[in-house]
Scaffold this active site. Structure first.
Site, PDB file in Angstrom:
ATOM      1  N   GLU A 152      38.985  29.809  35.551  1.00 37.21           N
ATOM      2  CA  GLU A 152      39.260  28.431  35.998  1.00 37.21           C
ATOM      3  C   GLU A 152      39.546  27.503  34.826  1.00 37.21           C
ATOM      4  O   GLU A 152      40.257  26.514  34.976  1.00 37.21           O
ATOM      5  CB  GLU A 152      38.061  27.884  36.788  1.00 37.21           C
ATOM      6  CG  GLU A 152      38.117  28.252  38.248  1.00 37.21           C
ATOM      7  CD  GLU A 152      37.106  27.495  39.103  1.00 37.21           C
ATOM      8  OE1 GLU A 152      36.944  27.889  40.257  1.00 37.21           O
ATOM      9  OE2 GLU A 152      36.471  26.529  38.630  1.00 37.21           O
TER      10      GLU A 152
ATOM     11  N   HIS B 165      32.132  56.181  34.888  1.00 42.54           N
ATOM     12  CA  HIS B 165      32.521  57.243  35.819  1.00 42.54           C
ATOM     13  C   HIS B 165      33.516  56.716  36.849  1.00 42.54           C
ATOM     14  O   HIS B 165      33.678  57.284  37.916  1.00 42.54           O
ATOM     15  CB  HIS B 165      31.271  57.810  36.488  1.00 42.54           C
ATOM     16  CG  HIS B 165      30.303  58.370  35.486  1.00 42.54           C
ATOM     17  ND1 HIS B 165      30.326  59.688  35.086  1.00 42.54           N
ATOM     18  CD2 HIS B 165      29.337  57.763  34.754  1.00 42.54           C
ATOM     19  CE1 HIS B 165      29.390  59.880  34.170  1.00 42.54           C
ATOM     20  NE2 HIS B 165      28.783  58.728  33.955  1.00 42.54           N
TER      21      HIS B 165
ATOM     22  N   LYS C 144      41.531  23.911  48.405  1.00 42.89           N
ATOM     23  CA  LYS C 144      40.639  23.090  49.230  1.00 42.89           C
ATOM     24  C   LYS C 144      41.457  22.180  50.144  1.00 42.89           C
ATOM     25  O   LYS C 144      41.166  22.032  51.330  1.00 42.89           O
ATOM     26  CB  LYS C 144      39.731  22.234  48.335  1.00 42.89           C
ATOM     27  CG  LYS C 144      38.634  23.020  47.605  1.00 42.89           C
ATOM     28  CD  LYS C 144      37.697  22.088  46.846  1.00 42.89           C
ATOM     29  CE  LYS C 144      36.626  22.873  46.102  1.00 42.89           C
ATOM     30  NZ  LYS C 144      35.660  22.040  45.380  1.00 42.89           N
TER      31      LYS C 144
HETATM   32  O1  PA5 Z   1      33.960  25.056  38.767  1.00 44.49           O
HETATM   33  C1  PA5 Z   1      34.397  24.395  39.683  1.00 44.49           C
HETATM   34  O2  PA5 Z   1      34.750  23.206  39.525  1.00 44.49           O
HETATM   35  C2  PA5 Z   1      34.502  24.952  41.078  1.00 44.49           C
HETATM   36  O3  PA5 Z   1      34.306  26.320  41.115  1.00 44.49           O
HETATM   37  C3  PA5 Z   1      33.467  24.287  41.969  1.00 44.49           C
HETATM   38  O4  PA5 Z   1      32.196  24.525  41.440  1.00 44.49           O
HETATM   39  C4  PA5 Z   1      33.532  24.801  43.402  1.00 44.49           C
HETATM   40  O5  PA5 Z   1      34.821  24.629  43.896  1.00 44.49           O
HETATM   41  C5  PA5 Z   1      32.535  24.062  44.283  1.00 44.49           C
HETATM   42  O6  PA5 Z   1      32.746  22.688  44.179  1.00 44.49           O
HETATM   43  P1  PA5 Z   1      31.619  21.655  44.547  1.00 44.49           P
HETATM   44  O7  PA5 Z   1      30.458  21.881  43.648  1.00 44.49           O
HETATM   45  O8  PA5 Z   1      32.242  20.324  44.348  1.00 44.49           O
HETATM   46  O9  PA5 Z   1      31.259  21.891  45.982  1.00 44.49           O
END
Ligand code: PA5
Length: 463
Positions: free
Chosen positions: A290, A319, A433
């Protein structure tokens, strides 16, 4: 308390050869850019990169520990409702620091810890069938406070609690970790009077495990969060250091960048030679993917960069994946996680002295065999000219886990500078989202829904 170290011997050209290994001169050449990258990251620690300072938030740590002490012995199960950065760190640290059988065996007064980081109806439905909600404490975690997966879990469990316990009593079974003021979960905290914790400004989801996001559920499950935070604080001191070769975060970031850009290795395999560390690879996969997987450079140009994280477990995957790793394409480099001292030492019983294929094991230890498999894997990778580095954990304890987390977070932030992308946004995640909101008919997303419908394939081809 020992020191986590990074051994990069087997990533260098004099060991794996010049085609696939990094020449010391190439590392030297990146040292000054690495120092600049580190300075750029550290300069933001009191601004938008507040996650760097999470190990030092003593007041927050006391509030978390006080809450855990008040809840001790009251619940059979702590259940995290959260996803992505709101879940992966907790899962990884729980696996590392609690018994692998924590949720099954004798736990004393400690609750089980479940992290429900999915909304597959079979996962949630089965949870409701197996567990009595009135024996659970639900920790709803969402930085944005709007993520549909987490919100929907909240609705389901809140409803189940109210049905069992009534409107007033259900409140004690819910605890919310979210932004201080923004998002619908904060609004709900105000309306319902739930216990709540804050995801601070400047702490993105994937950099949040040392904030209340991870600390609350981990403390509730009996994990020594102070030990984890001390390890992170100690590593932070090392990671501030300007001396490139004394700073594992700088060296790791530089190696990652060189492996992809100079050695054509887009795959970064975290190969854990520890069952307990295995899920740190999942946590790191999100952190890397990310943060660095980006379309745009910081100047707004299309660059489409990012390494692909891969997770593997030793010896299990020897393995399974090892054949590919040693003889497949030269598109991977490897980060081994290794543990110097296990909690247990297990001697192999001597038996069948007349059978050579088994008798050599007698009297040796499982620890020796595990280490031999790990070292053998590194030998095989090196012989096949596959570069690797090793993070050596003195043992799997809170201090070492804290060191690893802080080191990798700083490393990925530095990678962002090398790759020249924003390592702290996630437009690709947001796009998913938004598409889900549109498809679920959320107000304000009508135009996106129309776009999705008009662009979906007109003909379906299935066999
Ligand atoms: O690292 C990130 O920003 C994302 O993986 C969020 O943690 C994930 O989408 C969940 O978002 P939120 O904590 O706003 O519900």
């Amino acid at each position: 308390m020992g020191q986590l170290t990074l051994d990069y011997t087997h990533a260098l050209s004099d060991v794996v050869g010049p085609t696939h290994g990094i020449a010391p001169a190439e590392l030297d050449a990146l040292a000054s850019a690495s120092r600049a990258a580190l300075r750029a990251v550290q300069a933001r620690r009191t601004k938008d990169l507040r996650w760097l300072d999470l190990p030092f938030q003593a007041e927050v740590h006391e509030k978390v520990l006080d809450y855990a002490a008040r809840m001790a012995g009251r619940f059979q199960n702590v259940v995290v409702c959260g996803i992505g950065g709101s879940a992966l760190g907790t899962i990884a640290v729980q696996q590392a620091l609690n018994s692998p059988y924590h949720n099954l065996g004798a736990r004393g007064p400690l609750p089980r810890l479940f992290v429900l980081d999915n909304i597959d109806p079979d996962l949630i439905g089965e949870f409701l069938r197996q567990f009595e909600p009135s024996e659970c404490l639900f920790n709803v975690i969402s930085k944005s406070g709007t993520t549909a997966e987490t919100t929907s879990q909240f609705l389901i469990f809140r409803d189940a609690l109210i049905e069992r316990l009534g409107r007033e009593a259900h409140v004690e079974h819910l605890c919310v970790t979210t932004d201080e003021s923004k998002g619908v979960m904060r609004e709900i905290v105000k309306r319902e009077g739930y216990e709540s914790f804050v995801v601070p400004e400047g702490v993105g989801g994937r950099y949040s495990v040392l904030s209340p996001v991870g600390l609350v559920p981990l403390a509730l499950a009996g994990i020594d969060i102070k030990g984890v935070l001390k390890g992170a604080a100690d590593m932070d001191e090392i990671c501030r250091g300007d001396d490139f070769y004394a700073n594992p975060a700088q060296v790791y970031a530089a190696l990652q960048f060189l492996m992809q850009t100079k050695k054509s290795k887009p795959m970064s395999v975290t190969f854990s030679y520890s069952q307990r560390l295995a899920l740190l690879a999942d946590w790191y996969a999100q952190l890397l993917a990310e943060s660095i997987g980006k379309r745009k450079s910081r100047q707004g140009r299309d660059v489409f960069v990012g390494p692909t994280p891969v997770r593997a477990l030793g010896v299990t995957d020897q393995h399974s994946q090892m054949q590919l790793y040693t003889e497949g394409p030269f598109d991977k480099w490897f980060t081994l996680l290794s543990v110097a001292r296990s909690d247990y030492s297990i001697t192999l019983p001597a038996a069948y002295p007349e059978l050579e294929a088994i008798s050599y094991l007698g009297g040796r230890t499982l620890n020796e065999l595990f280490a031999a498999e790990r070292d053998g894997a590194r030998v095989a990778l090196t012989a096949a000219q596959r570069p690797s580095v090793t993070f050596e954990f003195p043992k799997v304890d809170p201090h070492a886990i804290g060191q690893y987390i802080q080191c990798l977070e700083v490393a990925v932030a530095c990678m962002g500078e090398h790759y020249d992308i924003d390592a702290f946004d996630q437009p690709g995640v947001e796009a998913g989202k938004v598409a889900a909101y549109a498809l679920m008919g959320r107000a304000g997303f009508e135009q996106r829904r129309a776009e999705i419908e008009s662009s979906s394939p007109k003909t379906r081809r299935t066999v």
